[in-house]
Design an enzyme around this catalytic site. Structure first.
Site, mmCIF file in Angstrom:
data_model
loop_
_atom_site.group_PDB
_atom_site.id
_atom_site.type_symbol
_atom_site.label_atom_id
_atom_site.label_comp_id
_atom_site.label_asym_id
_atom_site.label_seq_id
_atom_site.Cartn_x
_atom_site.Cartn_y
_atom_site.Cartn_z
ATOM 1 N N GLY A 63 33.671 41.604 35.882
ATOM 2 C CA GLY A 63 32.403 41.921 35.206
ATOM 3 C C GLY A 63 32.379 41.529 33.740
ATOM 4 N N GLY A 87 37.322 43.713 38.354
ATOM 5 C CA GLY A 87 37.691 43.061 37.095
ATOM 6 C C GLY A 87 36.895 41.860 36.632
ATOM 7 N N CYS A 89 33.573 44.355 31.600
ATOM 8 C CA CYS A 89 34.685 45.056 32.228
ATOM 9 C C CYS A 89 35.976 44.686 31.521
ATOM 10 C CB CYS A 89 34.723 44.589 33.677
ATOM 11 S SG CYS A 89 36.239 44.946 34.501
#
Ligand code: 5GP
EC number: 1.7.1.7
Length: 345
Positions: free
Chosen positions: A183, A181, A186
């Site tokens: 990124g 999570g 993301c």
């Protein structure tokens, strides 16, 4: 209902506390690390930064450019075996030693990895990558790849907690990739509510891995050189970068012109863009968990990688670490509620 009360921290929650040092200049700092990996017994020496296996980051061109700095590239999984053969035939061990072959966990992925690895002995890294590394299926797949490639360095992930790091190392992984999570492109945390602040994930997973002689990659969430240094300071053996290396010539993304300015497309590997390109659209049972963004086109990656390495060297001088290896030992983080001064934007 059980709620864990320990506060978990991301990069933005801490700074390094400076320490007295005998180092006079950042030129005295060595970023090279030498690793001998647990299962494969393989040795590798280089700068443990890795370009992410995203199809607008981890390209063959990126690998050629970054290998000149002894920096690694996890090549994305969308090249064909024929394209790999050409890349292997036109590059020597100085490049090939610094690439990872990325793979998913299907039978077709297994066969393709075998076909690529059969082309050369100079490639030593295999990166087994799925979004949810908590699946039992990943553990079985790691065992299968380890049995097939006893002397290759296997990385597996992504996970964020020590229990799963241990399980993957015991199954045969030399390296575990950490990050769910964080990124830049993301949206997992928004779409699913699942995640773990990245600095705490690194600290806890490094502890678990190192106890078993394994290594970790801190994957995702670095937005500046200071974050890369914090990831190393927290105990990451390697740090993987997507967004920081996207938008360059070598990223091989699609260049788009708008109002006379050039931009490059960058998207998450489970975004709508990626699924349209590689899987014929988003399957009806799932949601896209990645964004598509346009980054200002930044030219060659050369300046950026030097800037990142210069930043990490400078961190080392502030805390008195002559080698990157010493950074974790020398690091004391302070919790903060401010980072940079944004008065000029
Ligand atoms: P960045 O350095 O850009 O912050 O993070 C890069 C990492 O983000 C990648 O190495 C990968 O682990 C993760 N990532 C890439 N694409 C996606 C996506 O579409 N969804 C999610 N959840 N993570 C992604």
């Amino acid at each position: 209902m059980r709620i864990e009360q320990d506060l978990k921290l991301g990069f933005k929650d801490v700074l390094f506390r400076p320490k007295r040092s005998t180092l006079k200049s950042r030129s005295q700092v060595d970023l090279t690390r030498d690793f001998t990996f647990k299962h494969s017994g393989r040795q590798w020496s280089g700068v443990p930064i890795i370009a992410a296996n995203m199809d607008s980051v981890g390209s063959f061109d990126m690998a050629i450019a970054l290998s000149q700095h002894k920096v690694m590239t996890a090549i994305h999984k969308h090249y064909t075996v024929e394209q790999w053969a050409e890349f292997i035939n036109t590059n020597d061990a100085s490049v090939l030693n610094n690439v990872m072959v990325s793979t998913g966990t299907s039978d077709a992925d297994f066969q393709k990895t075998k076909d690529i690895m059969a082309l050369t002995n100079d490639i030593i890294f295999i990166c087994i990558d799925i979004a949810n590394g908590y699946s039992e299926h990943l553990v079985e797949y790691v065992e299968r790849v380890r049995a097939e490639f006893p002397d290759k360095v296997i990385s597996a992930g992504n996970v964020v907690t020590g229990d799963m790091v241990e399980e993957l190392i015991l199954a045969g992984a030399d390296i575990v990739k950490v990050g769910i999570g964080p990124g830049s492109v993301c949206t997992t945390r928004v779409k699913t509510g699942v995640g773990y602040p990245q600095l705490s994930a690194i600290i806890e997973c490094a502890d678990a891995a190192h106890g078993l002689g394994g290594r970790i990659i801190g994957d995702g969430g670095c937005s500046c050189a200071g974050d890369v240094a914090k990831a190393f300071g927290g105990g990451a053996d390697f740090v993987m970068l997507g967004g920081m290396l996207a938008g360059h010539t070598e990223s091989n993304g699609e260049v788009i012109e708008q109002d006379g300015k050039q931009f490059m497309k960058f998207y998450g590997m489970s975004s709508q863009s990626a699924m349209d390109k590689h899987s014929g659209g988003v399957a009806t049972y799932r949601a896209a968990e990645g964004k598509t963004v346009l980054l200002p086109y930044r030219g060659s990656v050369e300046h950026t990688i030097q800037d990142i390495m210069g930043g990490v060297r400078s961190t080392c001088t502030y805390v008195g670490a002559a080698q990157l290896k010493e950074l974790t030992k020398r690091a004391t983080f302070i919790r903060v509620q401010e980072q940079e001064n944004n008065v000029y934007g």
